[in-house]
Every structure is written in C-alpha cells, then in structure tokens.
Design a protein around this motif. Structure first.
Motif, PDB file in Angstrom:
ATOM      1  N   LYS A 386       0.835  -1.212   0.000  1.00  0.00           N
ATOM      2  CA  LYS A 386       0.000   0.000   0.000  1.00  0.00           C
ATOM      3  C   LYS A 386       0.867   1.258   0.000  1.00  0.00           C
ATOM      4  O   LYS A 386       0.571   2.240  -0.696  1.00  0.00           O
ATOM      5  N   ASP A 389       2.390   1.920  -3.375  1.00  0.00           N
ATOM      6  CA  ASP A 389       1.406   2.499  -4.295  1.00  0.00           C
ATOM      7  C   ASP A 389       1.390   4.028  -4.205  1.00  0.00           C
ATOM      8  O   ASP A 389       0.996   4.709  -5.156  1.00  0.00           O
ATOM      9  N   LEU A 390       1.801   4.555  -3.040  1.00  0.00           N
ATOM     10  CA  LEU A 390       1.870   6.005  -2.839  1.00  0.00           C
ATOM     11  C   LEU A 390       3.291   6.527  -3.022  1.00  0.00           C
ATOM     12  O   LEU A 390       3.591   7.669  -2.655  1.00  0.00           O
ATOM     13  N   TRP A 457      -5.431   5.322   3.782  1.00  0.00           N
ATOM     14  CA  TRP A 457      -4.683   5.515   2.535  1.00  0.00           C
ATOM     15  C   TRP A 457      -5.277   6.634   1.699  1.00  0.00           C
ATOM     16  O   TRP A 457      -4.536   7.370   1.034  1.00  0.00           O
ATOM     17  N   ASP A 458      -6.583   6.795   1.734  1.00  0.00           N
ATOM     18  CA  ASP A 458      -7.204   7.921   1.020  1.00  0.00           C
ATOM     19  C   ASP A 458      -6.740   9.247   1.602  1.00  0.00           C
ATOM     20  O   ASP A 458      -6.387  10.183   0.867  1.00  0.00           O
ATOM     21  N   ARG A 461      -2.993   9.869   0.852  1.00  0.00           N
ATOM     22  CA  ARG A 461      -2.794  10.271  -0.546  1.00  0.00           C
ATOM     23  C   ARG A 461      -3.133  11.751  -0.731  1.00  0.00           C
ATOM     24  O   ARG A 461      -2.372  12.499  -1.362  1.00  0.00           O
ATOM     25  N   ARG A 462      -4.251  12.186  -0.159  1.00  0.00           N
ATOM     26  CA  ARG A 462      -4.637  13.598  -0.296  1.00  0.00           C
ATOM     27  C   ARG A 462      -3.638  14.509   0.405  1.00  0.00           C
ATOM     28  O   ARG A 462      -3.302  15.585  -0.101  1.00  0.00           O
ATOM     29  N   ASP A 465      -0.526  14.656  -1.812  1.00  0.00           N
ATOM     30  CA  ASP A 465      -0.803  15.407  -3.043  1.00  0.00           C
ATOM     31  C   ASP A 465      -0.915  16.899  -2.782  1.00  0.00           C
ATOM     32  O   ASP A 465      -0.445  17.717  -3.573  1.00  0.00           O
TER      33      ASP A 465
END
Length: 473
Positions: A386, A389-390, A457-458, A461-462, A465
């Motif tokens: 996971k 993935d980031l 994870w959401d 990710r934010r 970003d």
C-alpha cells in the motif's frame, strides 16, 4: 397575573440555566454542594422561593439531589460527556516529541491512528484478561486493598526469571525489580544514574519518549545515527570519546521507529566501547515477544555488568495494566527500590501484577503470540505494498513487530503531511519527533496494525498530493 407567572417562570429558568452551565463547565463537580438557597437568591437577584423552585425542578431531572438537612448536591449522573472538540487532537500543537503521544491519547474512537505505538484493542487476549480479573476478584482482601510490595509480585518475578533464562540471561531474584511501567523503569534509572548537565546518548532516530523523558531530567542529549544493523559504530565510538555520555538508551531488537535489529558484530563492538568509556546501556526489550525468534541481546552478552534490561507488557497484553521491570546488577537494585518507594510508595499495583502473571503463565499466551506474529507478518507485507502504491518506501523490512519506517516521495515534509491528515481525523507520526538532529523530516512511522481502514490511505494520498501541489506552486 399571567404576566407575573411568566416573569416568575423566566427567573426560575435563569437559575436553572446558571446551575446547568456551572455543571457543564465543571465549576460544580459531582458531589459538590450547591450554594444555599438564600445565598444563591442574593447572587441571582431573585427571591428564595424562585431558587427553591429551580432546585426542585433540577432534582426532578436528576441533575442534583437533596440531602435531608444538608442541602442540594450535584448528582453522580450530572456531568455530560465532554465534546470531542474539548478532548480531541489539537491541530495547532507543536510537532515535538510529545506530538504523537498527545494526539493519539486524546483522540476519540472515530479517529484513525496509524501513527500510534500500540495494537488495536481487539487484537489483545481480552477473554484471558477477563478470566484473570474474575479470578483476582476472589483473592484475599490484602491484594485488593493494599499497596504493592517494594519489588513487585513474586509470582510475576519468578515467571520473568524463567523467561530470561530461556534467552541465556541468568539472573538471581535480587537482580529484578517490577515497576509501575516501562517508562517509570527508565525514569528511575535516570534518577539513579544521571544528574543535571550530564550527557545521555540515544539513537537518531529513536522512540520519541526517550527524548521527552531525558529533557525532563535536564541532561544534554546526543544522538548517534542508526543503521539497518544498529547504531553507526564508528560514530558511537567517536561520541563516547568526545562527549563522555553516562547513559545510552536503545532497542536492540525491532528498534522503534525503524524496525531494524542489531547485528551480533555491532553488539560486540558497542559493549567493547562501553567498557572502554565507562558507559551504562539501557536496553529496552519491550518488543521481545514480537520477534519470530530471538536475536542478539546486549544484556545476555554483557551479563548485566554494564547493561540494564527493561521492558513491559503494554505491546502484547494490555496498556491499561501498567507494569514494567528492571533487570540489573544486584548492588543497584536496592537504591532503585528506594527510589521507587520515594516516588510511588511501593511497587506496581497488585491488580496489574496478579492479572498479568495469570495470563502470562496460562496456556493461552503462547498461542496468542503465535497468532499475533503471523498476523503482523501478513500485514507488514500488505502495508508495504500500500505504501509503495503512494511512492512511499519502507527503510527496511523488519523481521517482526508492527512499525514501518517509511520515506516520503519528493522530499515531502512529514510534519506537513501529518497536520493535513489530522484535519481529516487521521493521526500520523512525522519523522522529526523521533530525531534529535531534526534530520528525519522525510520519514513517517506507520503502524501496520492500525492501518487496515481504507480511509488511512485515502487521507494519506490527499495529504501528500496537497503538499506536492504546494511545492509546485
């Protein structure tokens, strides 16, 4: 007449609102006596009969209760639960060694805590603990009501001595002291060995509470760079020669936060350097049972001449049952006992020690640990995927435990990521809270057991970003 009744009702409501506000603000706590009718009437500028009416109505609601001939008191059910905004994570708190602890401990159930340092409650052997509590409830009255003995419960100490022997660490009973927690074990050692202005050595990075505790003792803190096989030995030797630290605190196995394990070669060189420079080493072995098989231990190699071994049971059994231990030279134990009596008036609670001893010596503990290690092995692999993935890369793949030390992409500042995640009720552990030199800003410590909710994870990710967009602008 109607207008007079309305006015009276309004005054009664005002008195009731004032009492409710005092209770809500904790100005009046459970069991506190309310002001006398006459005194509160004068304070509010109303008649005594208005206050009597207000008190009677509040009593009917259950907020207060009357005691015959004594007055009115705040009832046990009076206090409303604190709102989350009063107890939750503080967004403006400084990102320092206390940051992760305070954010995690103050968070309510809705907050996700991949940055915290413990396992989820439902991973612990709850039924074994309940069974032990039921058994303890039938114990003699002195165990239920009296202080703990100065060295701690004999049955738990016996069990620890047997476990140490399995790890090639032979101790006598006069070399072991139970403490109120693992943290208190370090605190007692610092009180015993350090004086204001002394120098203490820690890993860089290291468990953030080592830094926090040493700051309380007002000593100079020096960090030694940590590598995948333990502290950088050349730097370690140079620091001992130049800084002359009195104490070094470390995790040999499943190092916090990196997850690395010290090699046998590094362990031998550290002990040789410690001998040459009169250094005492505190080996925090709190993660020992999470290893798939034992790795080299400084305490066993040294025979407890210069190494003090400490630990607790908060990572594998219960953080609520506070109990730790110190294993060291017998001539130091008596002074440490005196310090514990002076600061805590006795050893750890008999409730904690008896329940822990019952669970540890029962047949279920080994099975619990086997299941825990297997579960964590799967989650470390899954969480690593996971993270990748980031574009977040684990520094090493630990051989056990639940921490991953991870490097963020694009030199992203982990403190900024953690602050952004906190706004969405996710507590992360930014790298510099672990680093005395503030050189870990690109790192996060991730607890794999606390990262199973997809929202982690959401949010991460934010948060990453957002930082990347800000850097681009």
């Amino acid at each position: 007449m109607k207008k007079l009744k309305n006015r009276s009702a309004t005054r009664t409501d005002a008195v009731m609102r004032e009492i409710r506000a005092k209770v809500a603000k904790r100005t009046l706590a459970v069991g506190d006596r309310l002001p006398s009718v006459r005194r509160f009437a004068a304070t509010m500028g109303v008649s005594p009969s208005t206050v009597v009416e207000a008190y009677d109505r509040l009593a009917a609601e259950g907020l207060i209760r009357a005691r015959k001939g004594s007055g009115f008191y705040v009832s046990g059910t009076a206090l409303p639960p604190l709102a989350f905004k009063e107890t939750g994570p503080k967004l403006d708190r400084a990102v320092d060694p206390f940051w992760v602890s305070r954010q995690s401990l103050e968070a309510d159930a809705r907050v996700l805590k991949p940055g915290c340092g413990w396992l989820p409650s439902d991973w612990m052997p709850g039924e074994d603990l309940r069974r032990a509590f039921r058994k303890f409830a039938r114990a003699d009255d002195h165990l239920l009501t009296e202080y703990g003995s100065t060295r701690g419960a004999i049955n738990l100490r016996r069990h620890l001595l047997a476990r140490f022997a399995e790890d090639a660490l032979e101790l006598t009973p006069d070399q072991l002291l139970l403490t109120a927690s693992g943290t208190q074990a370090i605190d007692l050692i610092c009180r015993f060995l350090l004086r204001r202005g002394d120098t203490a050595l820690i890993d860089d990075p290291c468990y953030f509470n080592f830094r926090a505790l040493l700051r309380v003792h007002q000593v100079k803190i020096v960090g030694v760079p940590y590598t995948p096989s333990g502290p950088d030995v050349a730097r370690f030797e140079a620091i001992l020669a130049s800084e002359r630290p009195r104490l070094y605190i470390t995790n040999s196995a499943l190092h916090n936060p990196t997850g690395a394990t010290m090699s046998l070669q590094t362990a031998h060189r550290l002990l040789s350097a410690a001998e040459a420079h009169d250094l005492t080493i505190v080996e925090d072995d709190i993660f020992a049972d999470l290893e798939p098989d034992p790795s080299p231990r400084l305490a066993a190699l040294d025979g407890l001449r210069r190494v003090i071994r400490i630990g607790s049971f908060s990572k594998t059994l219960s953080a609520s049952l506070r109990c730790g231990y110190i294993a060291t030279r017998p001539d130091w134990i008596e002074d440490l006992v005196d310090l514990q009596v002076a600061t805590s008036f006795g050893g750890p609670s008999p409730v904690a020690t008896e329940v822990l001893a019952d669970v540890l010596t029962g047949g279920g503990y080994r099975k619990h640990m086997d299941e825990l290690r297997s579960k964590l092995a799967r989650l470390r692999r899954r969480t690593s995927d996971k993270l990748r993935d980031l574009n977040i890369e684990p520094w090493v793949m630990p051989r056990g435990g639940f921490h991953l030390w991870c490097k963020l992409p694009n030199a992203r500042d982990s403190a900024a990521v953690a602050r952004a995640a906190l706004k969405e009720d996710v507590v992360l552990a930014p790298g510099n809270v672990f680093s005395v030199s503030d050189t870990a800003s690109e790192f996060l410590r991730v607890n794999v057991a606390q990262s199973t909710d997809p929202r982690v994870w959401d949010v991460m990710r934010r948060a990453i970003d957002a930082g990347n967009r800000g850097a681009a602008e």
